[in-house]
Motif scaffolding. Structure first.
Motif, short mmCIF file in Angstrom:
data_model
loop_
_atom_site.label_atom_id
_atom_site.label_comp_id
_atom_site.label_asym_id
_atom_site.label_seq_id
_atom_site.Cartn_x
_atom_site.Cartn_y
_atom_site.Cartn_z
N LEU A 1 1.10 -1.15 -0.08
CA LEU A 1 -0.06 0.08 0.14
C LEU A 1 0.82 1.39 -0.09
O LEU A 1 0.54 2.06 -0.83
CB LEU A 1 -0.96 -0.01 1.22
N TYR A 2 1.92 1.17 1.01
CA TYR A 2 2.73 2.42 0.77
C TYR A 2 3.33 2.59 -0.45
O TYR A 2 3.66 3.70 -0.71
CB TYR A 2 3.78 2.30 1.94
N ALA A 3 3.91 1.47 -1.15
CA ALA A 3 4.49 1.45 -2.30
C ALA A 3 3.55 2.29 -3.55
O ALA A 3 3.97 3.24 -4.32
CB ALA A 3 5.04 0.25 -2.68
N ARG A 4 2.32 1.68 -3.27
CA ARG A 4 1.10 2.44 -4.37
C ARG A 4 1.16 3.91 -4.00
O ARG A 4 1.19 4.78 -5.15
CB ARG A 4 -0.01 1.88 -3.97
N VAL A 5 0.99 4.38 -2.88
CA VAL A 5 0.84 5.80 -2.51
C VAL A 5 1.88 6.61 -2.95
O VAL A 5 1.80 7.71 -3.38
CB VAL A 5 0.38 5.84 -0.88
N SER A 6 3.22 6.06 -2.67
CA SER A 6 4.45 6.85 -2.99
C SER A 6 4.79 6.71 -4.42
O SER A 6 5.33 7.62 -5.07
CB SER A 6 5.55 6.38 -2.36
N GLY A 7 3.96 5.70 -5.33
CA GLY A 7 4.08 5.79 -6.73
C GLY A 7 5.21 4.91 -7.05
O GLY A 7 5.53 4.87 -8.13
N SER A 8 5.90 4.18 -6.05
CA SER A 8 7.08 3.48 -6.41
C SER A 8 6.65 2.04 -6.72
O SER A 8 7.55 1.33 -7.01
CB SER A 8 8.05 3.41 -5.33
N ALA A 9 5.35 1.71 -6.58
CA ALA A 9 5.13 0.29 -6.98
C ALA A 9 4.92 0.03 -8.41
O ALA A 9 4.44 0.84 -8.98
CB ALA A 9 3.63 0.08 -6.46
N PRO A 10 5.70 -0.89 -9.02
CA PRO A 10 5.93 -1.04 -10.26
C PRO A 10 4.46 -1.41 -11.13
O PRO A 10 4.15 -0.65 -11.96
CB PRO A 10 6.77 -2.39 -10.46
N ALA A 11 3.66 -2.18 -10.23
CA ALA A 11 2.49 -2.85 -10.87
C ALA A 11 1.37 -1.52 -10.94
O ALA A 11 0.39 -1.59 -11.82
CB ALA A 11 2.03 -3.98 -10.29
N ALA A 12 1.45 -0.82 -10.06
CA ALA A 12 0.45 0.33 -9.62
C ALA A 12 0.44 1.46 -10.66
O ALA A 12 -0.44 1.83 -11.04
CB ALA A 12 0.89 1.06 -8.30
N SER A 13 1.67 1.41 -11.41
CA SER A 13 1.65 2.56 -12.63
C SER A 13 0.96 1.72 -13.80
O SER A 13 1.15 2.43 -14.85
CB SER A 13 2.97 3.07 -12.57
N ALA A 14 0.67 0.60 -13.64
CA ALA A 14 0.04 -0.04 -15.03
C ALA A 14 -0.94 0.91 -15.72
O ALA A 14 -1.98 1.22 -15.12
CB ALA A 14 -0.56 -1.50 -14.63
N GLY A 15 -0.52 1.25 -16.97
CA GLY A 15 -1.56 2.00 -17.64
C GLY A 15 -1.02 3.65 -17.40
O GLY A 15 -0.67 4.29 -18.40
N ARG A 16 -1.11 3.81 -16.32
CA ARG A 16 -0.82 5.65 -16.02
C ARG A 16 -0.57 5.80 -14.68
O ARG A 16 -0.61 4.99 -13.66
CB ARG A 16 -2.17 6.49 -16.43
N GLY A 17 0.34 6.89 -14.50
CA GLY A 17 0.84 7.27 -13.41
C GLY A 17 -0.12 8.27 -12.44
O GLY A 17 0.55 9.17 -11.98
N GLU A 18 -1.17 8.10 -12.48
CA GLU A 18 -2.01 8.92 -11.54
C GLU A 18 -1.49 8.79 -10.11
O GLU A 18 -1.74 7.92 -9.53
CB GLU A 18 -3.45 8.83 -11.73
#
Ligand SMILES: [Zn+2]
Length: 211
Positions: free
Chosen positions: A128-145
């Motif tokens: 979760l912290y990685a998603r929030v900080s934008g550092s999760a690789p999969a979280a940026s799938a598609g776009r980096g909102e």
């Protein structure tokens, strides 16, 4: 000693491992299965096998998925700027039923409970912290909102509250600009999100507060 033939006893034992199924209910279900057609029994067995074979976790939110991404993460219309944090995949369903929520989810896989040996490492908190900080690789799938808001929708129980506080205090420290909210009161204290009706949960979502 068991009065049933070993295969029947085995079925009763397996069924009684299910949540909410006591030994009497397990017996009733076992006899129901014994009376059913071979096709129905085989269909039940194969449904259990198939769900274990085909269903895994979404790479982004850890909701249940039969593809790398769950249906919600695949949906282009969902607002990726708001992340609703829940304990279990089953908690996503009641929130979706309210039709009040258009963001995405993060499924922790439980709640913090030191007594039961559930530590932060046992849950998907780092993810979760990685998603929030934008550092999760999969979280940026598609776009980096970027994530603007984290809505902590853990259960209104002791462990759920402790989990929400733990996450909120870390996020406040590392991301001061982030809005952190919690479901508003109105949910019955000590119960699970899973059992909340749509109206109550809808109100709780609409009236969420900063924590
Ligand atoms: Zn997902």
């Amino acid at each position: 000693m068991s009065t049933f033939a070993p295969p029947v006893q085995r079925l009763i034992t397996e069924l009684s491992k299910l949540p909410g199924i006591g030994s009497r209910t397990a017996q009733r279900l076992a006899f129901h299965i014994l009376r059913s057609t071979p096709e129905d029994a085989a269909s039940l067995a194969s449904a259990i096998n198939e769900v274990k074979e085909k269903i895994g976790f979404c790479e982004v939110c850890f909701n249940l998925a039969d593809e790398p991404l769950c249906r919600i993460c695949q949906d282009e219309r969902r607002d990726r700027g708001i992340v609703c944090v829940v304990e279990e995949p089953s908690d996503v369903i009641p929130v979706e039923r309210t039709h009040e929520y258009t963001g995405v989810y993060h499924v922790l896989g439980g709640a913090l409970s030191p007594i039961d040996g559930v530590d932060p490492d046992d849950l998907r908190i780092e993810e979760l912290y990685a998603r929030v900080s934008g550092s999760a690789p999969a979280a940026s799938a598609g776009r980096g909102e970027p994530v603007r808001e984290v809505l902590l929708a853990t259960n209104p129980t002791t462990t759920g509250e402790a989990t929400a506080l733990h996450i909120a205090s870390h996020l406040r420290e590392v991301s001061p600009e982030l809005t952190i909210t919690r479901l508003a009161a109105g949910l019955p204290v000590g119960s699970d999100l899973e059992y909340a009706d749509e109206v109550t949960l809808g109100k709780a979502l609409a009236g969420r507060r900063a924590v």
